[in-house]
Enzyme design. Sequence first.
Site, mmCIF file in Angstrom:
data_model
loop_
_atom_site.group_PDB
_atom_site.id
_atom_site.type_symbol
_atom_site.label_atom_id
_atom_site.label_comp_id
_atom_site.label_asym_id
_atom_site.label_seq_id
_atom_site.Cartn_x
_atom_site.Cartn_y
_atom_site.Cartn_z
ATOM 1 C CG ASP A 462 -0.185 -0.114 2.536
ATOM 2 O OD1 ASP A 462 0.928 -0.673 2.541
ATOM 3 O OD2 ASP A 462 -0.716 0.341 3.577
ATOM 4 C CG ASP A 467 2.558 2.362 11.717
ATOM 5 O OD1 ASP A 467 1.846 2.791 10.764
ATOM 6 O OD2 ASP A 467 2.320 2.638 12.908
ATOM 7 C CD GLU A 468 -1.453 0.578 7.091
ATOM 8 O OE1 GLU A 468 -1.966 -0.360 6.466
ATOM 9 O OE2 GLU A 468 -2.035 1.663 7.303
ATOM 10 C CD1 TRP A 532 -8.159 -4.469 0.843
ATOM 11 C CD2 TRP A 532 -10.080 -3.538 0.213
ATOM 12 N NE1 TRP A 532 -8.010 -3.098 0.911
ATOM 13 C CE2 TRP A 532 -9.169 -2.497 0.536
ATOM 14 C CE3 TRP A 532 -11.357 -3.166 -0.231
ATOM 15 C CZ2 TRP A 532 -9.494 -1.139 0.445
ATOM 16 C CZ3 TRP A 532 -11.677 -1.826 -0.317
ATOM 17 C CH2 TRP A 532 -10.766 -0.831 0.016
ATOM 18 C CD GLU A 746 -3.546 6.196 2.775
ATOM 19 O OE1 GLU A 746 -2.721 6.864 3.434
ATOM 20 O OE2 GLU A 746 -4.049 5.130 3.190
ATOM 21 C CG HIS A 767 -1.471 4.702 -0.481
ATOM 22 N ND1 HIS A 767 -0.663 4.705 0.624
ATOM 23 C CD2 HIS A 767 -2.502 3.867 -0.196
ATOM 24 C CE1 HIS A 767 -1.196 3.903 1.550
ATOM 25 N NE2 HIS A 767 -2.319 3.372 1.068
HETATM 26 C C1 BGC Z 1 -3.997 0.930 3.633
HETATM 27 C C2 BGC Z 1 -4.823 0.896 2.408
HETATM 28 C C3 BGC Z 1 -5.730 -0.283 2.568
HETATM 29 C C4 BGC Z 1 -6.671 0.100 3.672
HETATM 30 C C5 BGC Z 1 -7.808 -0.829 3.919
HETATM 31 C C6 BGC Z 1 -4.898 1.239 4.765
HETATM 32 O O1 BGC Z 1 -4.277 1.381 5.974
HETATM 33 O O2 BGC Z 1 -2.914 1.806 3.547
HETATM 34 O O3 BGC Z 1 -4.303 1.234 1.251
HETATM 35 O O4 BGC Z 1 -6.277 -0.809 1.451
HETATM 36 O O5 BGC Z 1 -5.958 0.345 4.846
HETATM 37 O O6 BGC Z 1 -8.262 -0.843 5.202
#
Ligand code: BGC
Length: 902
Positions: A462, A467-468, A532, A746, A767
């Site tokens: 993403d 922190d992802e 998703w 994003e 993003h």
């Molecule tokens: C991510 C997104 C993701 C979304 C869905 C986010 O924290 O960065 O791109 O698809 O959460 O919950």
Amino acid sequence: MQYPKTVTSPTFEHHRHPLGIGESAPRLSWRAVTDEPDWTQSAYRIRVEGTDGAVLADTGRTPGDDSVLVPWPGPPLASRARATVRVRVWGGADEAPSPWSEPATVETGLLDPADWKATLVTPDTGEEEGPLPVALLRRDFHVDADIASARLYITAHGLHETEINGVRVGDEVLEPGWTSYNHRLRHRTHDVTALLRPGPNTIGALLGEGWYTGRLGWDGGRRHHYGRRRALLAQLEMRHTDGTVRTVTTDGDWHWTAGPLLRSELYDGEHYDARLERDGWSRPGHDTHDWSTVREVPPPTARITAPTGPPVRRTRTVPVHGVLTTPSGRTVADFGQNLVGRLRIRVTGPAGHTVTLRHAEVLENGELALRPLRQAAATDSYVLRGTGQPETWEPSFTYHGFRYAELDGWPGPFDPAAVEAVVIHTDLERTGWFDSSDPLLNRFHENVVHSLLGNFVDLPTDCPQRDERMGWTGDIAVFAPTAAFLHGCTGMLSGWLRDLAAEQLARPDGSVPLVVPDILDPPMGGRPHALWGDAAVLVPWALYQETGDLGLLRAQYPSMTTWIARAAGEETEGGGLWHDPDQLGDWLDPGAPPDDPAAARTDAGLVALAHLVHSADLLAETADRLDEKGDAARHRALASRLRSAFADEFVTPSGRLASDSQTAYALALSFGLLTHETQRRRAGERLAQLVRRSGFRIATGFAGTPLICDALCLAGHAPLAHRMIAERHCPSWLYPVTMGATTIWERWDSMLPDGSVNPGQMTSFNHYALGSVADWLHRTVAGLAAAEPGWRRIRVAPIPGAPLTWARAAHLTPFGRAEAGWRIEGTTLVVDVLVPPGTRADIHPPGGGTPLSRGSGRHVVEVPYAPDDRPVTMTGHPFVAGSDVDCGCGAQPASGAGPHGG
Ligand code: BGC
């Protein structure tokens, strides 16, 4: 005479580097290189030879136009097998063949678990919590005879960088990458022949925690998602010139110690103390008296697989673009581009002095904006050894998303030439290009490319900074068509899809995880989500469109069918609709409040059911192509039942939708959810009205964004789509560009027009999801699209529109380079097309007219052009920027280019 001047040397499956591949019968592809008009292949001949020159297969002259993913003609390759392949082709029944292609050599990795003799070894002595220092592991060995060839097969629980006799093996970064470690662990094969010599030798590895044991997840996340111990698995196989083979593996004879890398975390960065360096640690003769013996641990439970795509590499370096002193007096280097990688510094100073490097994508009030990073420290520090000589350092097992880097503690005056940014990403081949008469739109497109690369760091993530950095399925579900056009990512994504399938099929309910590899804890991680989860269908389908690879669809078919069964089951339980209120829906609709990105204008149930219908349609198509006739009929029936359910619940007889939103109409029109012509017409009109009333600003989130321009074109409102894409006020595609963005943000307003960062949590500046409209730019604005999966037939159907005066796209198809573009020359519209050998293009002249079917070569079509002087306006709502317009994000229009926009 009609024969190609050359034919490219064949490629194997979707590999760029066919050393250590996992397929025993790799399919072959080649491209004819010729200027001959109308060239088609009438026959081919493939010759496969073993290393000793023995012919393993020779197809002889084989009639046919196959040149993409042609079945392996020889006997299956065993582990470690090497073969050389050449191909030649004929262009016409009686023509002479092309010369033989340059030979291409393929070599398999270890295909069978039994090939692994190595033992997994860990440097840990006890139950350590971490973050841990990066361990150095080493083993001396003796080579008794000259080496003819040597291979290192290697993988790790954690991240490794390996050296032999002090020389780095390979140039990969973050090896072995992040796969679903519980199911699949990737190994890589290196040719290390040149690194070995008779006499004493040493192999050594740095071993970091990485994704295996390091911290992952937001709100502090957690460590040890896969286990508590890092471990290394290495097998060095040496073939001597006398034919004997010697194997050195990880085993109890290895030793380890802590090195100078005292901390290494993906989110937080690295801390390196050069005073602790162990000179010559991976060379023979190093003093190991204070090293400890490694511990042997049980073998990996995951299947050890070979790579399907390229590794992560350093692809370029970026010099400092400017140096700023912030209001608080800090020195900040600006690289002029939001990028993904890390810094390489060259510094001289006293021993024990620390230089700290902190990274951020944007500035706020002149200082690094750190809030968007949430709990990722993104900070590297280097303690000087102080030899008096310049010391060069770059982190090993971390990366950051940044345009700006703050340099604290630089000894002496800061010299910008002493720092450069090293860009890393999966080493994909560029295959797609777009440009136009609008420099802002071109910059937007460039931003899409940067966000693609910055987020293809072994897996499709993403974002690269906070922190992802996870494989969010919805993001790639919408972006896959754009990605597949711009870069050759089928190899990489097909590996990721195997992980998706492995994770999904291991779940009792067959739902697709929100992130792959899946590290989310229930409840969020445990439940199915539309869009998703639809990645299980949409991503394979996008790759199939690009490559025509039915094998890929076949491999993903169980995952695709299981997802639809799960989603349709959900539908039944919900009484005819997918009612689960906890959907992500049209995520990040600009109208959603900063702290509630799922609170979209469009009903989440509508988004969910629309996607279910669409995926069921695609699954029926897939089943047809895989000759699963029964399944095809079943999925068609399901799609039709769901269509009726959609109509009953969400559509009025006159074509109004329950959610009166851009996304709702975009979904309904694009996915064919409106059964009657009147409904379609009325829905198209309503969408146009909504777009005009919004002042041509975007009002869609993840679900509607990839579709809205197509929907407008479908409904006969292409000028509105052009008008939207040209809009600069917030929210729009070009607004971030006016704010200086160099990547896709994003959210539409990650940075507000006053230069402050959006107060929400989701404020990444890198993003790719909202960049998914680039697919429309390629297909529709420039007009270059595949008319059938794999590009053997091409559709050139540009829809020119103001304010553009020209646009063009190019794509390296499986057959060669294709181009399409148009330009206005006075009262003529010139369409310029390049058709690659072996394909045909249907050229649809803008404004109607009979399509022309053309074979390979360059074609110029001219049609009369009369400018459409009718202004594209907001009917009934005189457009006053930022006043009475529902722009969703609550922001005022941008006043001009901002300097700090990521
Ligand atoms: C991510 C997104 C993701 C979304 C869905 C986010 O924290 O960065 O791109 O698809 O959460 O919950």
